[in-house]
Every structure is written in structure tokens, then in C-alpha cells.
Write a protein that holds these residues in place. Sequence first.
Motif, mmCIF file in Angstrom:
data_model
loop_
_atom_site.group_PDB
_atom_site.id
_atom_site.type_symbol
_atom_site.label_atom_id
_atom_site.label_comp_id
_atom_site.label_asym_id
_atom_site.label_seq_id
_atom_site.Cartn_x
_atom_site.Cartn_y
_atom_site.Cartn_z
ATOM 1 N N THR A 10 0.848 -1.182 0.000
ATOM 2 C CA THR A 10 0.000 0.000 0.000
ATOM 3 C C THR A 10 0.885 1.233 0.000
ATOM 4 O O THR A 10 1.866 1.301 0.739
ATOM 5 N N ASN A 11 0.541 2.190 -0.857
ATOM 6 C CA ASN A 11 1.333 3.403 -0.970
ATOM 7 C C ASN A 11 0.395 4.552 -1.327
ATOM 8 O O ASN A 11 -0.064 4.654 -2.465
ATOM 9 N N ALA A 12 0.114 5.397 -0.360
ATOM 10 C CA ALA A 12 -0.819 6.508 -0.578
ATOM 11 C C ALA A 12 -0.321 7.478 -1.639
ATOM 12 O O ALA A 12 -1.112 8.185 -2.256
ATOM 13 N N ASP A 13 0.999 7.509 -1.864
ATOM 14 C CA ASP A 13 1.576 8.444 -2.834
ATOM 15 C C ASP A 13 1.717 7.859 -4.233
ATOM 16 O O ASP A 13 2.158 8.559 -5.146
ATOM 17 N N ASN A 55 -7.011 -0.334 -0.672
ATOM 18 C CA ASN A 55 -5.833 0.494 -0.968
ATOM 19 C C ASN A 55 -4.602 -0.276 -1.420
ATOM 20 O O ASN A 55 -3.536 0.320 -1.579
ATOM 21 N N ASP A 56 -4.716 -1.591 -1.646
ATOM 22 C CA ASP A 56 -3.597 -2.315 -2.250
ATOM 23 C C ASP A 56 -3.323 -1.739 -3.633
ATOM 24 O O ASP A 56 -4.226 -1.211 -4.295
ATOM 25 N N ARG A 68 -5.125 1.061 -8.125
ATOM 26 C CA ARG A 68 -5.436 0.990 -6.694
ATOM 27 C C ARG A 68 -6.732 0.201 -6.502
ATOM 28 O O ARG A 68 -7.705 0.401 -7.218
ATOM 29 N N VAL A 69 -6.732 -0.705 -5.537
ATOM 30 C CA VAL A 69 -7.922 -1.479 -5.189
ATOM 31 C C VAL A 69 -8.676 -0.725 -4.091
ATOM 32 O O VAL A 69 -8.063 -0.261 -3.133
ATOM 33 N N ASN A 70 -9.978 -0.603 -4.268
ATOM 34 C CA ASN A 70 -10.826 -0.019 -3.223
ATOM 35 C C ASN A 70 -11.876 -1.030 -2.808
ATOM 36 O O ASN A 70 -12.404 -1.762 -3.640
ATOM 37 N N ALA A 71 -12.173 -1.055 -1.522
ATOM 38 C CA ALA A 71 -13.250 -1.901 -1.004
ATOM 39 C C ALA A 71 -14.567 -1.268 -1.432
ATOM 40 O O ALA A 71 -14.902 -0.169 -0.998
ATOM 41 N N LYS A 72 -15.277 -1.958 -2.298
ATOM 42 C CA LYS A 72 -16.546 -1.453 -2.836
ATOM 43 C C LYS A 72 -17.646 -1.585 -1.786
ATOM 44 O O LYS A 72 -17.794 -2.646 -1.168
#
Length: 146
Positions: A10-13, A55-56, A68-72
Motif C-alpha cells: 500500500t502506498n498513498a503516494d 488500498n492495495d 489501486r484497489v478499493n473496497a466497494k
Amino acid sequence: MLTLTQRLPTNADAVVSFTLALTAEERTRSRHRFETVDGQTVFLRLPRGTVLRDNDILQSETESILVRVNAKPEPVLTITAKTRLDLLRAAYHLGNRHVPLEITASYLRLSPDPVLQTMLEQMGMQVEEAVLPFQPEIGAYGNHAH
């Protein structure tokens, strides 16, 4: 067709090309074909047993595209209790049924199931239906499915 073959930390940037919103069940699929909201076909070809989290970052096989993967958000039941002991009892009974379960200090969350909802209500739990991201525990033995 875009093929995603690696999960990165995970990398927010991280600069991503787009976001892929997946349900909890979809995030357990290591080999699957998805369509993005704009109609693009994406194929996952990850190591077997990979479970994706919110956020993976996924990388394409050419290493040129990051996603980026988001939990739907999906239908869930959120369980709360008057005491932590009551919440632990609910977690115990749900665990005995091998139900995918999101566990926090203040609530439990699971996919809707009328039988389990009735059981929990009879135990004195508060049960609320909602549409929220669902992030169940991966499991004590790593990233594999039964």
C-alpha cells in the motif's frame, strides 16, 4: 486487455492509472476478469491465494500501469452489543459457522444472512443493515481460501 500480475505494498503516494472497486468476495479472486466502470477489461493473474485489501496497489505485467484497489460498498450487517463480552460471544458463534467476519473493538460486520441475523438478535445484539465497504479477516493461516 490489461493484465495485473503483482500486488505491491500500500502506498498513498503511488500514481495510479485508475481505481478498481471490488467487493470482499471479489478481492479473494486471484484469477478473474473484471470490467471497470468505463468498460475497460482487466484480468487479474495474481499468485493463487492472494487476498486483496482496501488500498492495495496492483501492477500490470508490463510494470507500466498501477491500479489501486478499493473496497466497494456492499450490503452488510453491522453488529454491536451492550458489552464487549457480548460482542465476543457473537464473534464466537459466527466463527463456529465459518462466516467471513470483519472484527473491530466496537462492532462485527458480515454479509447479510437472515438466519444469522435472527440468531444475533435473539442473543440481544443490535443489528443494523447498511451498504458499506466490507473487510473481513483474512484468516490465521495466511492468504488462502477454504
